[in-house]
Design an enzyme around this catalytic site. Structure first.
Site, PDB file in Angstrom:
ATOM      1  N   ASP A  26      12.248  10.644   1.423  1.00  0.00           N
ATOM      2  CA  ASP A  26      12.579  12.036   1.101  1.00  0.00           C
ATOM      3  C   ASP A  26      11.363  12.673   0.453  1.00  0.00           C
ATOM      4  O   ASP A  26      10.551  11.984  -0.191  1.00  0.00           O
ATOM      5  CB  ASP A  26      13.780  12.107   0.159  1.00  0.00           C
ATOM      6  CG  ASP A  26      14.608  13.365   0.370  1.00  0.00           C
ATOM      7  OD1 ASP A  26      14.044  14.367   0.862  1.00  0.00           O
ATOM      8  OD2 ASP A  26      15.809  13.352   0.040  1.00  0.00           O
ATOM      9  N   GLY A  56       0.858   4.533  -1.654  1.00  0.00           N
ATOM     10  CA  GLY A  56       1.207   5.881  -1.266  1.00  0.00           C
ATOM     11  C   GLY A  56       0.033   6.630  -0.678  1.00  0.00           C
ATOM     12  O   GLY A  56      -0.987   6.054  -0.285  1.00  0.00           O
ATOM     13  N   HIS A  57       0.161   7.949  -0.648  1.00  0.00           N
ATOM     14  CA  HIS A  57      -0.854   8.809  -0.058  1.00  0.00           C
ATOM     15  C   HIS A  57      -0.865  10.131  -0.816  1.00  0.00           C
ATOM     16  O   HIS A  57       0.183  10.646  -1.217  1.00  0.00           O
ATOM     17  CB  HIS A  57      -0.532   9.052   1.423  1.00  0.00           C
ATOM     18  CG  HIS A  57      -1.522   9.944   2.102  1.00  0.00           C
ATOM     19  ND1 HIS A  57      -2.788   9.527   2.457  1.00  0.00           N
ATOM     20  CD2 HIS A  57      -1.430  11.239   2.490  1.00  0.00           C
ATOM     21  CE1 HIS A  57      -3.436  10.528   3.039  1.00  0.00           C
ATOM     22  NE2 HIS A  57      -2.632  11.582   3.070  1.00  0.00           N
ATOM     23  N   ASP A 104      19.598   7.593  -2.525  1.00  0.00           N
ATOM     24  CA  ASP A 104      20.013   7.087  -1.216  1.00  0.00           C
ATOM     25  C   ASP A 104      20.163   5.568  -1.236  1.00  0.00           C
ATOM     26  O   ASP A 104      21.050   5.005  -0.583  1.00  0.00           O
ATOM     27  CB  ASP A 104      18.993   7.487  -0.146  1.00  0.00           C
ATOM     28  CG  ASP A 104      19.119   8.944   0.252  1.00  0.00           C
ATOM     29  OD1 ASP A 104      20.216   9.506   0.114  1.00  0.00           O
ATOM     30  OD2 ASP A 104      18.105   9.533   0.679  1.00  0.00           O
ATOM     31  N   CYS A 143      -7.166  14.701   7.820  1.00  0.00           N
ATOM     32  CA  CYS A 143      -7.496  13.715   6.798  1.00  0.00           C
ATOM     33  C   CYS A 143      -8.527  14.252   5.816  1.00  0.00           C
ATOM     34  O   CYS A 143      -8.757  13.671   4.760  1.00  0.00           O
ATOM     35  CB  CYS A 143      -7.995  12.425   7.450  1.00  0.00           C
ATOM     36  SG  CYS A 143      -7.561  10.949   6.507  1.00  0.00           S
ATOM     37  N   ASP A 166      -5.861  -2.957  -0.631  1.00  0.00           N
ATOM     38  CA  ASP A 166      -5.572  -3.190   0.780  1.00  0.00           C
ATOM     39  C   ASP A 166      -5.073  -1.903   1.428  1.00  0.00           C
ATOM     40  O   ASP A 166      -4.725  -0.934   0.760  1.00  0.00           O
ATOM     41  CB  ASP A 166      -4.532  -4.307   0.929  1.00  0.00           C
ATOM     42  CG  ASP A 166      -5.121  -5.676   0.578  1.00  0.00           C
ATOM     43  OD1 ASP A 166      -6.204  -5.980   1.100  1.00  0.00           O
ATOM     44  OD2 ASP A 166      -4.508  -6.406  -0.219  1.00  0.00           O
ATOM     45  N   ASP A 167      -4.996  -1.921   2.762  1.00  0.00           N
ATOM     46  CA  ASP A 167      -4.609  -0.721   3.496  1.00  0.00           C
ATOM     47  C   ASP A 167      -3.113  -0.454   3.455  1.00  0.00           C
ATOM     48  O   ASP A 167      -2.670   0.655   3.765  1.00  0.00           O
ATOM     49  CB  ASP A 167      -5.057  -0.828   4.956  1.00  0.00           C
ATOM     50  CG  ASP A 167      -6.574  -0.743   5.079  1.00  0.00           C
ATOM     51  OD1 ASP A 167      -7.183  -0.006   4.278  1.00  0.00           O
ATOM     52  OD2 ASP A 167      -7.145  -1.413   5.950  1.00  0.00           O
ATOM     53  N   LYS A 198      -7.336  15.084   2.071  1.00  0.00           N
ATOM     54  CA  LYS A 198      -6.991  14.078   1.064  1.00  0.00           C
ATOM     55  C   LYS A 198      -7.588  14.437  -0.287  1.00  0.00           C
ATOM     56  O   LYS A 198      -8.669  15.027  -0.374  1.00  0.00           O
ATOM     57  CB  LYS A 198      -7.496  12.704   1.492  1.00  0.00           C
ATOM     58  CG  LYS A 198      -6.795  12.115   2.710  1.00  0.00           C
ATOM     59  CD  LYS A 198      -7.350  10.750   3.072  1.00  0.00           C
ATOM     60  CE  LYS A 198      -7.005   9.710   2.012  1.00  0.00           C
ATOM     61  NZ  LYS A 198      -7.363   8.350   2.464  1.00  0.00           N
ATOM     62  N   ASP A 243      25.322  10.191  -1.670  1.00  0.00           N
ATOM     63  CA  ASP A 243      24.802  11.048  -2.729  1.00  0.00           C
ATOM     64  C   ASP A 243      24.869  12.495  -2.251  1.00  0.00           C
ATOM     65  O   ASP A 243      24.608  12.799  -1.095  1.00  0.00           O
ATOM     66  CB  ASP A 243      23.389  10.658  -3.152  1.00  0.00           C
ATOM     67  CG  ASP A 243      22.379  10.746  -2.026  1.00  0.00           C
ATOM     68  OD1 ASP A 243      22.749  10.515  -0.857  1.00  0.00           O
ATOM     69  OD2 ASP A 243      21.210  11.048  -2.304  1.00  0.00           O
TER      70      ASP A 243
END
Length: 751
Positions: A468, A541-542, A491, A410, A450-451, A413, A629
């Site tokens: 993906d 997202g991250h 997809d 972590c 928020d988380d 990040k 696809d």
């Protein structure tokens, strides 16, 4: 822990002219220090070489001979390539304003964007005359005119401007038109060329002997020379002069004095009286020391030299050296352009007129000499030498260039500050979502800290989810963001669902906070543009940092239970439609080895940047029962999943496969994706082996953001294809049909 030098400085080149082509080659031979990110912004992948352009017009040189392919050149120089046009400059924030991209940040900037003929002051010229620049427009218009002559027994053209450019264009256009008439069995007299020049002599600025030789050449070749004539208007098919002279012409070509783009005057850069960027002997802007300029767009304030390609070529080496010295905080070197230079004018018929100082002459030897000079110059961009290592002293002289230890876990990040700033910029520029569907279904998203995102599943519908992620195959994060969205959402579309929300996961290259913010901003701006097309929300997202850029999405959509497309839905008698061409795997494998032409990659990028949403909507209207696809496993790999799930046989027509431009050439050269061999394992399900066919490898070529493969009733095939073409999928094809299952479901290939 990972050790790397973070990106801390952006060197941005704008324009792919002669000077920058040489800069890129030199930086490829001796790379910039680690931590300096190099970017080229240009709207042309193939940049024309002015020395060969007239002979390309006459038909002596083909397109590739007369153009520098910038894509392999930028690959060699380890330079990011952004395909766009500069339309302005934000000096306060040090950003290049582009026509399509978000603003691109720079620390050090170099401009080589050329010039354009002056047409605005003459009524009708902009609408009815063909300007010599930009060159691609000239070449396209010239080819269009040549195509019309097949049904036209005469050709009459007018050229406005009697400088060296106009003179050489007139001679070579006439030579090409003569060739066409002779091919049709017509006399040369069917070709009429008019040249209008406000001066009293052709080739203003050249010595008297050159002017006399050109006047004689024009007289001998029957070119109508209208000297001391100022064109005051251009009507459709007619040139009007201030003297009252009016001449009918099929086409009018405008080759007058060069002009600078109007937006330069609004930037705040120091300019000369004509609006060109004023530079010192170091090629540094007179007003902004971190901006350099070269070629036609620049005027060296201490020297009076014409706008000629020879000076742009000569400026390449000192420009590269001074950019390197500026980064290393070393004294810059002055460039002193020569007073006299060799000028060779090609006549289009096997001879050339050469001049230097007071001397001039015409000879076939001069034509050979010019060809030798031009071929040697262009050879610099065909074969690339081994790269030399960066100089240690240059690395040490740049502040913050020392390697940094980066944590994993972590601790990898992206920092909260660059992330926050990038998201603020992206949200500020995003289109309004007030009227988008599913907006009321989002309880918690990007706009709330928020988380996790919280969304409501609409009543009566099923949730469709997919994920993906992949490494960037392009060094332009804005375009890569678009492609990745389209790839991941396919997809959802292949299931017959409507896309609703996505979560992003991105890896950003090591860099300072400012550089990571800029990369993330470009990446998410491209993603948001693609998401806007399908009215799909980014809800969270991250982000993490690593050695290279990557992006992925977890995608969510909704579908009615009775409208799901499954791979098991193939039915005997149906047609198989593929909506996009194949070939991205081999093309990008070749691109990594500097073996793909830029225009091939441009076409592949355009295909990948196209969403499959409209295609899916179209297929839904034509009774599609099964869909997938075509992506990483290749056409046969994904088709095999449908065949096995449906317990059906399929017959593929190899001759009908849509193929991206250049893919056959790169396959013939042996360039294939690293995934190709594993994809070929699916060949076990092919009933007949035709591996000797040149298109056979395309069946296993992995695709990025490929098309949809769908089964539709045979009776609706033609109507479906017609609609797909109308919607912007021109290479959609019926590539086969579904048959009743044999003992073991198989695929049969027809050549």
């Amino acid at each position: 822990m990972q050790t790397a030098v973070p990106i801390h400085t952006d060197l941005v080149l704008v324009g792919g002219g002669h000077s920058h082509a040489i800069v890129l080659r030199r930086l490829g031979m001796q790379p910039l220090p680690s931590g300096v990110q190099l970017t080229l912004i240009t709207n042309l992948t193939d940049t024309p070489y002015s020395g060969m352009l007239p002979c390309h017009i006459s038909g002596r040189y083909d397109f590739d001979t007369a153009h520098i392919d910038l894509r392999p050149l930028t690959r060699f120089a380890q330079c990011r390539l952004f395909m766009d046009e500069m339309v302005g400059l934000d000096l306060d924030n040090q950003r290049v304003l582009c026509r399509r991209h978000p603003p691109v940040a720079y620390d050090l900037l170099s401009l080589d964007i050329g010039s354009t003929p002056t047409v605005a002051a003459v009524p009708g010229a902009a609408e009815n005359a063909i300007a010599a620049k930009p060159v691609p427009h000239l070449l396209q218009a010239w080819q269009t005119y040549l195509d019309t002559l097949a049904a036209q027994p005469t050709a009459t053209i007018g050229i406005v401007g009697g400088g060296v450019g106009g003179v050489e264009l007139a001679l070579n256009m006439q030579a090409r038109l003569w060739q066409l008439m002779e091919q049709q069995g017509l006399p040369r007299s069917k070709v009429v060329v008019h040249l209008f020049h406000r001066g009293s002599q052709l080739a203003t600025g050249r010595n008297r002997l050159t002017q006399w030789l050109l006047a004689r050449k024009f007289r001998d070749r029957g070119i109508h020379t209208h000297l001391n004539e100022s064109v005051c208007a251009v009507d459709p098919g007619r040139v009007i002069c201030e003297s009252g002279l009016t001449v009918e012409c099929d086409r009018v070509f405008w080759v007058t004095n060069a002009a600078a783009p109007e937006w330069i005057a609004d930037t705040g850069l120091a300019t000369d009286s004509k609006g060109f960027i004023a530079v010192e002997d170091t090629l540094q802007s007179c007003s902004h020391p971190n901006i350099f300029a070269a070629g036609d767009i620049a005027t060296m304030v201490n020297y009076n030299r014409p706008k000629a390609g020879v000076f742009a070529v000569r400026q390449g080496r000192p420009l590269a050296e001074n950019l390197r010295r500026y980064l290393a905080e070393q004294p810059l070197q002055a460039y002193r352009p020569q007073k006299r230079f060799l000028n060779i004018i090609d006549t289009g018929t096997g001879t050339a007129i050469a001049s230097r100082g007071p001397f001039a002459g015409e000879s076939r030897l001069f034509r050979w000499w010019k060809d030798r000079i031009d071929q040697k110059f262009m050879g610099l961009f065909k074969e690339f030498p081994p790269m030399r290592p960066e100089q240690p002293e240059a690395v040490d002289s740049i502040q913050n260039a020392k390697p940094t230890m980066y944590c994993a876990g972590c601790g990898s990040k992206v920092g909260s500050l660059p992330l926050k700033k990038a998201l603020q910029r992206v949200r500020a520029e995003a289109p309004s979502d007030a009227d988008w569907p599913h907006r009321e279904d989002i309880f918690s998203g990007l706009d709330q800290p928020d988380d996790a995102a919280v969304v409501r599943v609409p009543a009566g519908k099923l949730a469709v989810q997919t994920v993906d992620q992949f490494r960037a195959m392009l060094d332009d994060p804005y375009v890569f963001g678009q492609i990745c969205v389209n790839h991941c959402l396919s997809d959802i579309f292949a299931m017959g669902a409507t896309a609703a929300q996505v979560l992003a996961i991105a890896t950003i290259s090591y860099g300072t906070d400012a550089k990571q913010e800029e990369t993330l901003y470009q990446l998410l701006s491209g993603a948001m543009q693609a998401l806007a097309q399908s009215k799909t929300f980014l809800v969270g997202g991250h982000t993490t940092e690593g050695p290279e850029l990557s992006l992925g999405f977890a995608c969510n959509g909704w579908v009615e239970p009775d409208q799901i497309w499954r791979k098991s839905g193939l039915q005997p008698g149906q047609s198989l439609i593929l909506t996009k061409p194949l070939g991205t795997g081999t093309l990008f494998a070749a691109d990594m080895q500097l073996a793909a032409k830029g225009r091939w990659i441009d076409a592949a990028v355009a295909s990948m940047a196209q969403s499959n949403q409209n295609a899916a909507d179209c297929l839904r209207r034509y009774s599609t029962t099964a869909c997938t696809d075509v992506t990483g496993f290749g056409l046969v790999g994904h088709l095999l999943e449908m065949v096995q799930a449906s317990q059906a046989d399929v017959i593929l027509d190899l001759a009908r496969l849509p193929v991206l431009s250049g893919a056959r050439q790169t396959l013939a050269q042996g360039w294939v994706s690293s995934l190709q061999e594993r994809n070929r394992q699916a060949a076990a399900a092919i009933r007949n082996t035709i591996s000797s066919h040149p298109d056979y490898p395309l069946l296993f070529d992995p695709q990025t953001a490929g098309g949809l493969l769908a089964a539709v009733p045979a009776a609706e095939t033609e109507a479906c294809l017609h609609q797909l073409h109308r919607l912007g999928y021109p290479q959609s094809r019926c590539i086969g049909r579904v048959d009743a299952a044999s003992v073991r479901p198989t695929i049969t290939i027809n050549e």
